[in-house]
Design a protein around this motif. Structure first.
Motif, PDB file in Angstrom:
ATOM      1  N   LEU A 242      -5.769  -7.924  -5.347  1.00  0.00           N
ATOM      2  CA  LEU A 242      -4.542  -8.055  -6.119  1.00  0.00           C
ATOM      3  C   LEU A 242      -4.824  -8.616  -7.508  1.00  0.00           C
ATOM      4  N   HIS A 243      -5.733  -9.575  -7.591  1.00  0.00           N
ATOM      5  CA  HIS A 243      -6.127 -10.152  -8.883  1.00  0.00           C
ATOM      6  C   HIS A 243      -6.653  -9.059  -9.810  1.00  0.00           C
ATOM      7  N   SER A 244      -7.483  -8.191  -9.254  1.00  0.00           N
ATOM      8  CA  SER A 244      -8.032  -7.089 -10.054  1.00  0.00           C
ATOM      9  C   SER A 244      -6.912  -6.180 -10.563  1.00  0.00           C
ATOM     10  N   GLU A 245      -5.938  -5.868  -9.703  1.00  0.00           N
ATOM     11  CA  GLU A 245      -4.829  -5.012 -10.134  1.00  0.00           C
ATOM     12  C   GLU A 245      -3.961  -5.703 -11.174  1.00  0.00           C
ATOM     13  N   ILE A 246      -3.802  -7.008 -11.025  1.00  0.00           N
ATOM     14  CA  ILE A 246      -3.020  -7.769 -12.005  1.00  0.00           C
ATOM     15  C   ILE A 246      -3.654  -7.664 -13.386  1.00  0.00           C
ATOM     16  N   ILE A 247      -4.986  -7.751 -13.429  1.00  0.00           N
ATOM     17  CA  ILE A 247      -5.698  -7.628 -14.708  1.00  0.00           C
ATOM     18  C   ILE A 247      -5.520  -6.224 -15.277  1.00  0.00           C
TER      19      ILE A 247
ATOM     20  N   GLU B   4       0.839  -1.200   0.000  1.00  0.00           N
ATOM     21  CA  GLU B   4       0.000   0.000   0.000  1.00  0.00           C
ATOM     22  C   GLU B   4       0.876   1.253   0.000  1.00  0.00           C
ATOM     23  N   GLN B   5       1.949   1.245   0.798  1.00  0.00           N
ATOM     24  CA  GLN B   5       2.870   2.380   0.820  1.00  0.00           C
ATOM     25  C   GLN B   5       3.558   2.541  -0.537  1.00  0.00           C
ATOM     26  N   MET B   6       3.893   1.422  -1.157  1.00  0.00           N
ATOM     27  CA  MET B   6       4.533   1.440  -2.468  1.00  0.00           C
ATOM     28  C   MET B   6       3.641   2.144  -3.495  1.00  0.00           C
ATOM     29  N   LYS B   7       2.342   1.841  -3.454  1.00  0.00           N
ATOM     30  CA  LYS B   7       1.409   2.474  -4.388  1.00  0.00           C
ATOM     31  C   LYS B   7       1.290   3.969  -4.110  1.00  0.00           C
ATOM     32  N   GLN B   8       1.262   4.339  -2.831  1.00  0.00           N
ATOM     33  CA  GLN B   8       1.140   5.750  -2.481  1.00  0.00           C
ATOM     34  C   GLN B   8       2.329   6.559  -2.984  1.00  0.00           C
ATOM     35  N   GLU B   9       3.503   5.943  -3.027  1.00  0.00           N
ATOM     36  CA  GLU B   9       4.691   6.645  -3.499  1.00  0.00           C
ATOM     37  C   GLU B   9       4.848   6.586  -5.015  1.00  0.00           C
ATOM     38  N   GLY B  10       3.882   5.970  -5.686  1.00  0.00           N
ATOM     39  CA  GLY B  10       3.868   5.994  -7.148  1.00  0.00           C
ATOM     40  C   GLY B  10       4.812   5.031  -7.826  1.00  0.00           C
ATOM     41  N   VAL B  11       5.323   4.043  -7.091  1.00  0.00           N
ATOM     42  CA  VAL B  11       6.205   3.037  -7.705  1.00  0.00           C
ATOM     43  C   VAL B  11       5.349   1.954  -8.344  1.00  0.00           C
ATOM     44  N   GLN B  12       5.621   1.653  -9.597  1.00  0.00           N
ATOM     45  CA  GLN B  12       4.823   0.672 -10.328  1.00  0.00           C
ATOM     46  C   GLN B  12       5.315  -0.740 -10.028  1.00  0.00           C
ATOM     47  N   PRO B  13       4.445  -1.611  -9.530  1.00  0.00           N
ATOM     48  CA  PRO B  13       4.879  -2.989  -9.248  1.00  0.00           C
ATOM     49  C   PRO B  13       5.084  -3.779 -10.530  1.00  0.00           C
ATOM     50  N   ASP B  14       5.912  -4.816 -10.459  1.00  0.00           N
ATOM     51  CA  ASP B  14       6.096  -5.706 -11.602  1.00  0.00           C
ATOM     52  C   ASP B  14       5.520  -7.078 -11.269  1.00  0.00           C
ATOM     53  N   ASN B  15       5.729  -8.034 -12.160  1.00  0.00           N
ATOM     54  CA  ASN B  15       5.128  -9.354 -11.955  1.00  0.00           C
ATOM     55  C   ASN B  15       5.685 -10.056 -10.717  1.00  0.00           C
ATOM     56  N   VAL B  16       6.978  -9.822 -10.403  1.00  0.00           N
ATOM     57  CA  VAL B  16       7.571 -10.451  -9.220  1.00  0.00           C
ATOM     58  C   VAL B  16       6.902  -9.931  -7.947  1.00  0.00           C
ATOM     59  N   THR B  17       6.594  -8.644  -7.928  1.00  0.00           N
ATOM     60  CA  THR B  17       5.915  -8.055  -6.768  1.00  0.00           C
ATOM     61  C   THR B  17       4.597  -8.767  -6.503  1.00  0.00           C
ATOM     62  N   PHE B  18       3.816  -8.950  -7.541  1.00  0.00           N
ATOM     63  CA  PHE B  18       2.505  -9.579  -7.374  1.00  0.00           C
ATOM     64  C   PHE B  18       2.634 -11.046  -6.946  1.00  0.00           C
TER      65      PHE B  18
ATOM     66  N   ARG C 111      -3.076  -4.190 -14.902  1.00  0.00           N
ATOM     67  CA  ARG C 111      -1.706  -3.949 -15.358  1.00  0.00           C
ATOM     68  C   ARG C 111      -1.261  -4.932 -16.441  1.00  0.00           C
ATOM     69  N   GLY C 112      -2.151  -5.843 -16.814  1.00  0.00           N
ATOM     70  CA  GLY C 112      -1.851  -6.736 -17.930  1.00  0.00           C
ATOM     71  C   GLY C 112      -0.902  -7.864 -17.614  1.00  0.00           C
ATOM     72  N   PHE C 113      -0.811  -8.259 -16.317  1.00  0.00           N
ATOM     73  CA  PHE C 113       0.099  -9.342 -15.935  1.00  0.00           C
ATOM     74  C   PHE C 113      -0.602 -10.693 -15.903  1.00  0.00           C
ATOM     75  N   GLN C 114      -1.917 -10.742 -16.250  1.00  0.00           N
ATOM     76  CA  GLN C 114      -2.635 -12.005 -16.107  1.00  0.00           C
ATOM     77  C   GLN C 114      -2.129 -13.065 -17.083  1.00  0.00           C
ATOM     78  N   SER C 115      -1.464 -12.638 -18.170  1.00  0.00           N
ATOM     79  CA  SER C 115      -0.945 -13.616 -19.135  1.00  0.00           C
ATOM     80  C   SER C 115       0.408 -14.181 -18.717  1.00  0.00           C
ATOM     81  N   ASP C 116       1.029 -13.599 -17.680  1.00  0.00           N
ATOM     82  CA  ASP C 116       2.314 -14.106 -17.187  1.00  0.00           C
ATOM     83  C   ASP C 116       2.087 -15.444 -16.498  1.00  0.00           C
TER      84      ASP C 116
END
Length: 1359
Positions: free
Chosen positions: A1110-1115, A1077-1091, A1117-1122
């Motif tokens: 988290l599933h919703s955010e994965i969709i 949550e803090q990561m999102k507030q600071e504007g850092v974009q998560p990657d697939n490893v984060t999820f 950000r387009g990581f659902q195909s990973d």
């Protein structure tokens, strides 16, 4: 004829004296009968012949009223097969009560039924009484194999024809005994004898007679499998055929290649290719042609080109295949080049070849190439062919030349319905609907029967014209001809009525459609939306969802338009949510409609935010945003000069207009055309008063010419320019400084040296650099070679393939494509941009090759992972007489390291020694890296020690080898040696060493490294900082890791992920989620490893709601195909108990690997659904995925939790013998758990004592836990003693043994064991549990009252 009676006999608890049986005696009607009990002796000799066996739970059998009651255990029933004709009856069976299992019993899993069905029909190895022990079954199997090898002619060979693995490989013709080649009870000598026998080969006398139908020899079986899409089974069959002495015929390969083409199965096609090479048939021109065609249909033009290039000779079909491959992929120019090359070889194209070329020209509107092909067609006399003629008509029509198309159509000697459709389509697509309808009337007059395509085209023409009457006439014709049931025709009819304003007729037609697809629903929704009936469109969408039809991007675009027209913001937001879930947010049309919807609903800020996040905004989305501002009274924002919503040419013009009183700022009433013409007259009267900025301007928005005093500007391509400007400009030379009446260009001297171009390329402003290069090419004095190279290198750095292609086009335009220096740089550019195909084309077209050319193309293949092709080119280079330099070996060795291709690496090492390059420090370091990454650390170290010169890269390579291959201690020891030799480490060195410390949990060494990092000032490096955080976290010091993380000046996503991983791995899932949550507030974009890490934290906490978020955010950000993210999602849902959601996710995964299967199987096992786990395990093997160690742990765990002892033992036996998986301590622990849960404690203890590896504490703890469950004190004590020896401080064994003694009432032993626990200093950790309430996780520890709501919870629980 009366039906003989069928008897069902069930066993009760009669003991030795006799048994109570249940008999079913049918009447004449086989569906009715009567049940009664009978008493019979234990002697089975009186039982009827030809019996089948049945297992039936006791709850299904009514308890008899007499004294001989059925036992509480499972009752066994037996039925005869007297209804079968005597000639087809089965032989008498030697049965026992324990084997009485009904083959069709629905309570047994399918794989049990399959095996038992065959086992119960004969006295085989598997029907031997279990009570007689495994030894007796082994003897029986060995006897059958001896019989088989003594006279194979008495057995059927079913290996090629059997449908599933449950059917036997060999079946006796008389007794119907069965044998499996991979059977777990087979003697070791079977495999050796089988190797000498030929599968499917029918021999006489002592040879094996294979039961292969004649139809198979003709390829019917293989053909059927390919037609049904069962390519893996077909491939398996072909592999078996290839292994035999009699090789399969050519058409067997072709059959499978055609199947791969139809299904676009590239992976299977590559396997067929490998089999062709294995069979030494790759030189067969017929097979090679089919390979080219297969690769083309599967979309891999590169592989098609490789096959074509390696063919010893080419016929017309070969050229047709490769040219069609390029044409189908849209590479018209390359297809045309190959077409001309074919003609140069003396081969004449046939008419079939022109069809794909013309289709490609039509698709890309390549009119000039189409005309060239038309000319060739006339020369060769193919214009009279109806297919070629129809394709020509289609090409001209799609290129907009309807008159030429019509002339060609009228002159056709023969026309079919396809010809008419092509011409009608040409009129309809070019807005000539009336002509299309008139042509249809002519078509009817000539008696040509229209098809469904004809009506679709005509209805579209009526829709564009709003010609309702013509549409109704067509509807009548459609009904007469019976096309109304066609779903495409029906959808187009709905669309036509809706566009003509008849929504009621459209809806009536829609409701009466027998079959509807998403296009039909879209047509009706579009009809409502376009006629202002937005509410009806939204209501229809709800109905669409209820009927289970999946919407597509067009559906959402239409619905968003409806919401925009209605200003229905809430419905629009709901649609926005669904769009995110379904992954359509990246679609440019949907994105533009979303912007438009929010803007029209008054939410300009939301629209702006959406627009800013559009990856590729186009003019549609920009226009939508501008219109939104304008409609909401924000006109100034709409026309803001720096507004990025405007296209660049608009921004440029507006910027110049608002700065000065130029031609464009002149009031509209005064005539802008007149003002522009005046300025051009001034320009040509005295060009010396104007600056020429065409070479130096940064963007097209800046003017080409600028007045030195008034700052008026002119553009050479201005839309208001008079026609005579172009003629006068043609006589003036760009960049040439003339005197008097000449044009004075403001071009700095630095530009002549290429500084300007180089600077643009370094800054990544490639479009501007390209524009500058284009202007230079247009001049009399052509740019230097270095200018092209400069831009090519810029494209390579930015991986800008599109710009690189444009530079290539300029090189060809300048007739410099034969320059070997430029060609080498082109190959390198295409390689860096990831287009090996284009690199290969340039290389192939070079008139000659030097060592740099070969290095460039070999590096291209090596960097793309094509090691074999790179090695082939390497050998070809040497065959030409050119010697490779040391630079060439570096990319080849790196590719071998990346793919762990040890053999190729050794070959390269041998060449390096021969050429004396081993002393080079770069080559030597790369060799060390290659051996280390291939797992040969000893070879790497020997090479490293023998290096005459070593730099920090050499040391890093060796340290990385140790760290990656497990022995981290050696990596740390090598660092000490490195310091002794006074080699200065860099940031890479420290990152590698910290990874070694993390793997070893060597905290002290890690702290020492941290101290050295601070001394050397490397702590500010983000990679080193992230690795430090990871090291402390993996050593369990999460507080130190967090302190270090908080002190980092610029943590990137890797740093955040390292800290999240630290929390997740140390069981602090709650902290991991809070950090996210803090990561999102600071504007850092998560990657697939984060999820992946966050999902694991949710799984460990069973935090389902947060997992769903988290599933919703994965969709989003387009990581659902990973595939890794997908696997973790499946695991999370399964561990949270949602096996249905997990299964749905698993089924919808586009790509699955063995980890995906393991996650789903483990999910079922974790939730106690053993039958589903076993079924999925069988499906996994059928799909060709090989199980690994983790798979078997999950399957064995599932069997253990469900009490499936026999199945578990079978799986354990087959693990090593069938799939070659060596059991580990975890597998042995699962087997102990399986036997222990079933109460077979003595067997479990014997099993442990016979283990080939030393059992660890987990194995003995498992036995101790089973002893506790079953109250077995003696075995429990022995297991306890073993655990305490291995882990003296562990409190768990003391607790378990105490529970055993307490349950048995042995107070003295209980007191004694507690004293031992105190003396050993073993302490039991307090239990902890989590609960999720309103998306908040709450942790509760035994005896802990620190939770803020603990008091209230205590009162609520206890009243």
């Amino acid at each position: 004829m009366t039906t003989p009676p069928t008897t069902l006999i069930g066993r009760g608890g009669g003991g030795e004296l006799g048994e109570v049986g249940l008999c079913f005696k049918p009447n004449d009607d086989p569906c009715h009968g009567s049940l009664f009990f009978l008493f019979f002796s234990a002697d089975r000799s009186s039982l009827p012949h030809r019996t089948l066996l049945l297992v039936c739970p006791p709850r299904l059998i009514r308890r008899p009223t007499n004294e001989h009651a059925l036992s509480s255990s499972s009752a066994t029933l037996t039925c005869t097969t007297a209804l079968l004709p005597p000639s087809r009856g089965r032989p008498r069976m030697d049965v026992t009560r324990k084997e009485a299992l009904w083959i069709n019993n629905r309570f047994n899993p399918h794989w049990v039924r399959g095996r038992l069905q065959f086992q119960q029909q004969k006295p085989s190895a598997f029907s031997t009484p279990r009570g007689s022990g495994r030894a007796r079954r082994l003897v029986r199997v060995e006897q059958l194999w001896q019989e088989f090898f003594s006279d194979p002619s008495q057995w059927w060979d079913n290996r090629l024809t059997k449908k599933t693995p449950k059917h036997p490989d060999f079946k006796h013709k008389r007794t119907l005994d069965g044998l499996w080649v991979d059977g777990s009870l087979n003697p070791s000598w079977v495999k050796e004898k089988m190797a000498s026998m030929t599968l499917g080969h029918i021999q006489s006398g002592d040879g094996l007679r294979s039961w292969v139908p004649d139809s198979f020899c003709n390829g019917d079986k293989l053909s059927k499998l390919c037609e049904e899409g069962r390519l893996k089974e077909a491939l398996h069959m072909l592999e078996l055929m290839v292994q035999q002495t009699t090789k399969p015929p050519i058409h067997a390969y072709v059959c499978l290649l055609n199947g791969c083409s139809r299904r676009k199965a590239l992976a299977e096609g590559k396997q067929v290719h490998a089999l062709i090479v294995q069979s030494v048939l790759d030189s067969n021109i017929f097979l090679a042609n089919n390979l080219v065609r297969m690769y083309s249909k599967c979309g891999s033009v590169l592989h098609a080109h490789k096959v074509f290039s390696n063919m010893p000779q080419h016929d017309v079909y070969s050229w047709t295949a490769i040219i069609s491959a390029y044409a189908d992929s849209g590479e018209v120019e390359e297809a045309m080049n190959l077409f001309h090359q074919m003609q140069e070889t003396g081969l004449g194209p046939d008419k079939v070849l022109f069809v794909p070329l013309l289709k490609a020209c039509a698709r890309l509107a390549a009119l000039e190439q189409g005309r060239q092909l038309h000319s060739d067609i006339i020369k060769r006399g193919f214009q009279s062919d109806v297919i070629v003629g129809s394709t020509l008509v289609n090409m001209y029509a799609k290129c907009g030349c309807t008159e030429d198309a019509r002339e060609l159509f009228d002159n056709m000697s023969e026309r079919n319905v396809v010809s008419w459709n092509a011409m009608i389509a040409g009129y309809a697509q070019n807005g000539l609907g009336k002509e299309a309808l008139a042509l249809y009337e002519q078509m009817k007059q000539e008696g040509v029967q229209p098809d469904n395509v004809t009506f679709v085209l005509l209805l579209k023409a009526c829709a564009s014209l709003a010609a309702l009457e013509n549409g109704r006439q067509l509807h009548s014709d459609i009904i007469k001809r019976g096309f109304q049931s066609d779903v495409v025709v029906g959808s187009t009819l709905v669309d036509m009525y809706a566009k003509c304003g008849c929504t009621q007729d459209a809806r009536e037609l829609f409701d009466n459609m027998s079959e509807r697809d998403v296009v039909s629903w879209n047509a009706m929704i579009a009809g409502y939306a376009q006629n202002g009936l937005g509410k009806e469109a939204l209501a229809l969408y709800e109905q669409m969802k209820q009927e289970g039809v999946q919407p597509d991007n067009v559906t959402f675009a239409l619905l968003l338009n409806a919401c925009a027209n209605l200003a229905a913001l809430e419905q629009g937001k709901e649609l926005h949510s669904e769009i995110i879930k379904r992954g359509f947010l990246s679609d440019v049309v949907v994105g533009s409609n979303l912007v438009d919807m929010y803007a029209k609903c008054g939410c300009t800020e939301d629209a702006r935010e959406l627009f800013d996040n559009v990856s590729e905004p186009d003019v549609v989305s920009g226009t939508a945003m501008i219109a939104g501002y304008a409609q909401n009274g924000l006109g100034k924002k709409a026309l803001w000069i720096d507004n990025r919503f405007n296209p660049h040419w608009v921004r440029g013009r507006l910027k110049f207009q608002q700065r000065k009183p130029s031609a464009f700022s002149t009031p509209r009433g005064s005539g802008r055309l007149v003002r522009v013409e005046q300025l051009w007259q001034e320009f040509f009267s005295d060009p010396s008063q104007w600056w020429d900025n065409r070479l130096t301007k940064k963007t097209p928005k800046h003017p080409d010419f600028k007045h030195k005093r008034t700052l008026d500007g002119l553009w050479g391509d201005g839309s208001l320019n008079p026609s005579w400007v172009k003629e006068k400009m043609a006589s003036m030379t760009l960049g040439h400084i003339q005197s008097g009446d000449g044009l004075r260009s403001r071009v700095p001297d630095s530009f002549c040296n290429g500084d300007k171009l180089s600077k643009l390329c370094e800054e990544g402003r490639l479009k501007e650099a390209l524009h500058m290069l284009e202007l230079m090419v247009q001049q009399t004095t052509k740019p230097a070679i270095e200018a092209y190279v400069c831009v090519l290198k810029g494209c390579s750095r930015r991986k800008a393939l599109a710009e690189g292609k444009q530079v290539h086009a300029l090189i060809v335009q300048s007739i410099l494509d034969s320059n070997i220096f430029l060609a080498n740089n082109l190959v390198r550019m295409y390689s860096k941009c990831g287009s090996v195909l284009h690199a290969h084309k340039v290389f192939s077209n070079m008139p000659q090759h030097d060592v740099y050319s070969w290095t460039a193309i070999i590096s291209a293949y090596a960097d793309s992972g094509e090691v074999e092709e790179a090695m082939n080119l390497f050998h070809q280079m040497q065959e030409t007489g050119l010697a490779p330099d040391k630079v060439l070996f570096v990319p080849l060795l790196k590719a071998c390291a990346r793919l762990a291709a040890l053999e190729q690496g050794r070959q390269l090492h041998s060449d390096i020694i021969k050429r004396g390059f081993q002393s080079d420090v770069i080559v030597g370091s790369t060799l060390v890296n290659m051996y280390a990454k291939c797992g040969c650390t000893e070879d790497a170290r020997e090479l490293f020690d023998n290096m005459s010169e070593r730099n920090v890269v050499s040391w890093n390579a060796m340290i990385a080898g140790y760290a990656q291959n497990g022995p981290g201690k050696e990596a740390l020891a090598l660092y000490e040696q490195m310091k002794q030799e006074r080699v200065q480490p860099d940031n890479v060195t420290f990152a590698l060493l910290l990874n070694a410390c993390a793997n070893l949990a060597a905290l002290e060494q890690g702290k020492q490294l941290h101290s050295e990092i601070i001394k050397r000032g490397v702590q500010s490096d983000v990679v080193v900082g992230s690795t430090l955080v990871d090291m402390y976290a993996k050593c369990g010091c999460t507080e130190d890791a967090r302190e270090l993380f908080d002190s980092m000046s610029e943590p990137d996503v890797v740093s955040w992920t390292a800290m999240i991983a630290g929390y997740a791995q140390n069981g602090l899932g709650k902290e991991a989620l809070a950090l996210y949550e803090q990561m999102k507030q600071e504007g850092v974009q998560p990657d697939n490893v984060t999820f992946v890490l966050l999902l694991k934290a949710c799984a460990s906490l069973a935090a389902l709601e947060q997992g769903k978020q988290l599933h919703s955010e994965i969709i989003k950000r387009g990581f659902q195909s990973d595939v890794v993210v997908g696997n973790t999602l499946v695991d999370m849902y399964a561990k949270c108990g949602c096996t249905e959601d997990a299964q749905e996710l698993f089924d919808n995964m586009s790509e699955r690997n063995v980890v995906s299967w393991n996650a789903m199987i483990a999910g079922y096992a974790h939730n106690g659904i053993a039958q589903e786990a076993l079924a999925l395990f069988e499906q996994m093997q059928r799909d060709g995925t090989k199980p690994n160690e983790v798979t078997y742990i999950s399957v064995l765990s599932a069997c253990a939790h469900s009490g499936l002892v026999d199945q578990g033992c079978y799986v354990f036996d087959s693990m090593c013998k069938t799939h070659g998986v060596t059991p580990t301590k975890e597998h042995y622990a699962c087997m102990v758990d399986l036997l222990g849960r079933a109460g077979c404690l003595a067997d479990a203890e014997i099993f442990i004592n016979k283990m080939p590896i030393q059992p660890n504490s987990v194995v003995w703890m498992t036995l101790l836990g089973a002893a506790r469950n079953h109250g077995h004190a003696e075995i429990g004590r022995r297991a306890f003693d073993r655990v305490v020896k291995l882990e003296p401080k562990n409190a768990a064994p003391y607790v378990l043994l105490s529970n055993i003694y307490a349950g048995a009432g042995r107070k003295d032993e209980l007191a004694k064991i507690r004293n031992e626990m105190k003396e050993a200093g073993a302490k039991k950790m307090p239990g902890c549990s989590w609960i999720e309430v309103d998306n908040q996780l709450h942790a509760f520890v035994v005896g802990d009252a620190t939770h803020p709501q603990s008091k209230e919870n205590w009162i609520d629980w206890w009243g």
